[in-house]
Design a protein around this motif. Structure first.
Motif, short mmCIF file in Angstrom:
data_model
loop_
_atom_site.label_atom_id
_atom_site.label_comp_id
_atom_site.label_asym_id
_atom_site.label_seq_id
_atom_site.Cartn_x
_atom_site.Cartn_y
_atom_site.Cartn_z
N VAL A 33 1.01 -1.29 0.03
CA VAL A 33 -0.11 -0.13 -0.02
C VAL A 33 0.68 1.26 -0.14
O VAL A 33 0.45 2.17 -0.82
N MET A 34 2.01 1.13 0.61
CA MET A 34 2.78 2.31 0.70
C MET A 34 3.61 2.65 -0.34
O MET A 34 3.90 3.83 -1.10
N ALA A 36 2.21 1.71 -3.39
CA ALA A 36 1.02 2.22 -4.13
C ALA A 36 0.64 3.76 -4.00
O ALA A 36 0.30 4.52 -4.82
N LEU A 37 0.76 4.04 -2.75
CA LEU A 37 0.59 5.60 -2.19
C LEU A 37 1.71 6.60 -2.75
O LEU A 37 1.65 7.73 -3.04
N PRO A 39 3.95 6.39 -5.65
CA PRO A 39 4.71 5.80 -6.73
C PRO A 39 5.95 6.40 -7.23
O PRO A 39 6.42 7.40 -6.69
N ARG A 43 6.58 13.55 -9.06
CA ARG A 43 5.58 14.41 -9.69
C ARG A 43 6.53 15.54 -9.84
O ARG A 43 7.00 16.05 -8.74
N ARG A 45 7.13 19.55 -9.48
CA ARG A 45 6.75 20.56 -8.29
C ARG A 45 6.48 22.01 -8.75
O ARG A 45 7.48 22.42 -9.45
N ILE A 166 4.48 -2.41 -6.66
CA ILE A 166 3.07 -2.58 -6.92
C ILE A 166 2.81 -1.57 -8.11
O ILE A 166 3.15 -0.67 -8.44
N ILE A 169 -3.37 -1.11 -11.85
CA ILE A 169 -4.08 -1.72 -13.08
C ILE A 169 -4.94 -0.53 -13.42
O ILE A 169 -5.79 -0.10 -12.57
N ARG B 7 -2.24 10.79 2.17
CA ARG B 7 -1.54 9.70 2.18
C ARG B 7 -1.46 9.38 3.66
O ARG B 7 -1.65 8.02 4.02
N LEU B 43 -6.83 7.01 -3.76
CA LEU B 43 -5.60 8.01 -4.30
C LEU B 43 -6.28 8.71 -5.37
O LEU B 43 -6.16 9.84 -5.85
#
Lengths: 235, 176
Positions: A33-34, A36-37, A39, A43, A45, A166, A169, B7, B43
């Motif tokens: 999960v971490m 997935a949160l 990636p 990104r 900024r 992860i 999908i 998160r 998310l």
């Protein structure tokens, strides 16, 4: 806690809170999960240094164009890369793999040890589809294993299970197959793929079943394998 | 709410979400997949979350909706028979923590009894009693009026008490 039924002695609530076991998230799920949160792709900024940044941007664009082929592997579609890797596994299985069902029971423990994937349950076959091989593999830098199935018409179906970060999908392209909703891809070079996540692992099933009727059969194979295979990460 | 803050706060509810997922799916592996899917969706739709509202309830809502959409097997769901209960195999949980024999037996009775309550009744009961959510939050998660939630919780408890008598749960009907 709320007492929804104000006039009722809350024995049942106490019993539930006291006696019903709780199932905290296992460490592997927390890791997944971490991932997935957060990636891998960084990104952009907003910067306070916009004018110098604009100047740098022009130079960077030149560099990006020059380095584009190399960068593509870092930032591109992970599903695409895993799909190509699964197709390579399919080709390897067709051409070279040692596919003797009688060797499998002895091979599986070694494959699990080397791949980092545990098969708690595995679909070994029925009249339509038979498990004929299992090999440890590395796809896109991820350790895993390939299970090789062959159907009664001689089509090879490869089930690649890979660990590592992860892979989200995408919603687009998912299809309902019994109770699951994996991603179905039809490649232009004659392969069909089904991609899904299972127990924190990414799974890709590749086959050369591409016509409409054959894809229906491929979905049935997926459902059989998915329903009877239970995975976990070994470490 | 900033992404990082979102998160961080979302992660705090991982254990609770997994717990409900286990009771919904009755399968350790599917529960993990369901929770992962829940976080991916949360998310993706985080811009829809209204700061100041209850993130925990919002996450539970996503989890339940995901379960109903993708994971629920109609044939697995216990249909209420004439007696208000359905037959079915005992739930199989993987990676169950070790427990002593007596308490494990009591837990299993409770789990089996809980499993025999339909999901529409079981989930509000668990959300209210186990997770401590307010009736308003449970109603939002279940997408039904608060009155319906109260009624379902009441009926679920009633059914649970009746089932536990059948099972001879300690403290209820067990012979000395």
């Amino acid at each position: 806690m709320t007492n929804p039924t104000d006039n009722e002695p809350d024995e049942t609530g106490h019993l539930l809170r006291g006696a019903l076991p709780r199932w905290p998230a296992p460490a592997r799920l927390r890791r997944a999960v971490m991932e997935a949160l957060n990636p891998v792709e960084a990104r952009s900024r907003p910067s306070l240094w916009l004018p110098p940044a604009l100047a740098a941007l022009a130079a960077a664009m030149v560099m990006v164009l020059w380095l584009a082929p190399a960068l593509r592997r870092e930032t591109g579609d992970q599903i695409e890369y895993l799909s190509r890797a699964a197709i390579s596994e399919h080709a390897r299985a067709v051409l070279w793999s040692d596919t003797r069902a009688d060797l499998l029971p002895a091979a599986l423990p070694r494959v699990m040890e080397e791949s980092g994937v545990t098969l708690n349950w595995v679909f070994t076959g029925d009249d339509d589809l038979q498990l004929i091989g299992a090999v440890p593999t590395v796809v896109e830098g991820r350790r895993g294993m390939s299970l090789v199935y062959r159907d009664r018409d001689g089509h090879t179906v490869v089930y690649v299970i890979a660990s590592g970060p992860i892979v989200p999908i995408p919603e687009r392209g998912r299809v309902q197959i019994e109770r699951w909703r994996p991603l179905l891809r039809k490649e232009s070079d004659g392969f069909s793929l089904i991609v899904w996540r299972q127990a924190g692992l990414v799974c890709v099933m590749a086959s050369d079943l591409v016509s409409e009727g054959d894809v229906g059969r491929f979905k049935q194979y997926f459902a059989k394998v998915r329903a009877s295979t239970e995975l976990s990460k070994r470490y | 709410m900033a992404d990082d803050e979102f998160r961080q706060q979302a992660l705090q509810h991982l254990d609770a979400l997994h717990n409900l997922a286990v009771y919904l799916t009755r399968n350790g592996s599917e529960a993990e997949d369901l929770v992962q899917e829940t976080y991916v969706r949360a998310l993706r739709f985080s811009h829809r979350f209204q700061p100041g509202t209850h993130l925990r309830a919002w996450m539970f809502q996503i989890l339940r909706n995901t379960f109903l959409t993708f994971y629920r097997l109609r044939e697995r769901e216990p249909a209420l028979g004439e007696a208000g209960v359905a037959d079915g195999p005992a739930p199989m949980f993987h990676d169950a923590p070790a427990q002593d024999g007596e308490s494990q037996s009591a837990h299993m009775d409770l789990e089996v009894a809980l499993r025999r309550i339909p999901e529409d009744f079981r989930t509000p009961l668990m959300l209210a009693e186990i997770e401590g959510l307010s009736l308003d939050d449970v109603a939002r998660i279940m997408d039904c009026p608060v009155g319906t939630v109260k009624s379902r919780i009441f009926r679920a408890k009633e059914r649970l008490r009746s089932l536990l008598k059948d099972y001879g749960q300690p403290g209820h009907e067990r012979a000395p």
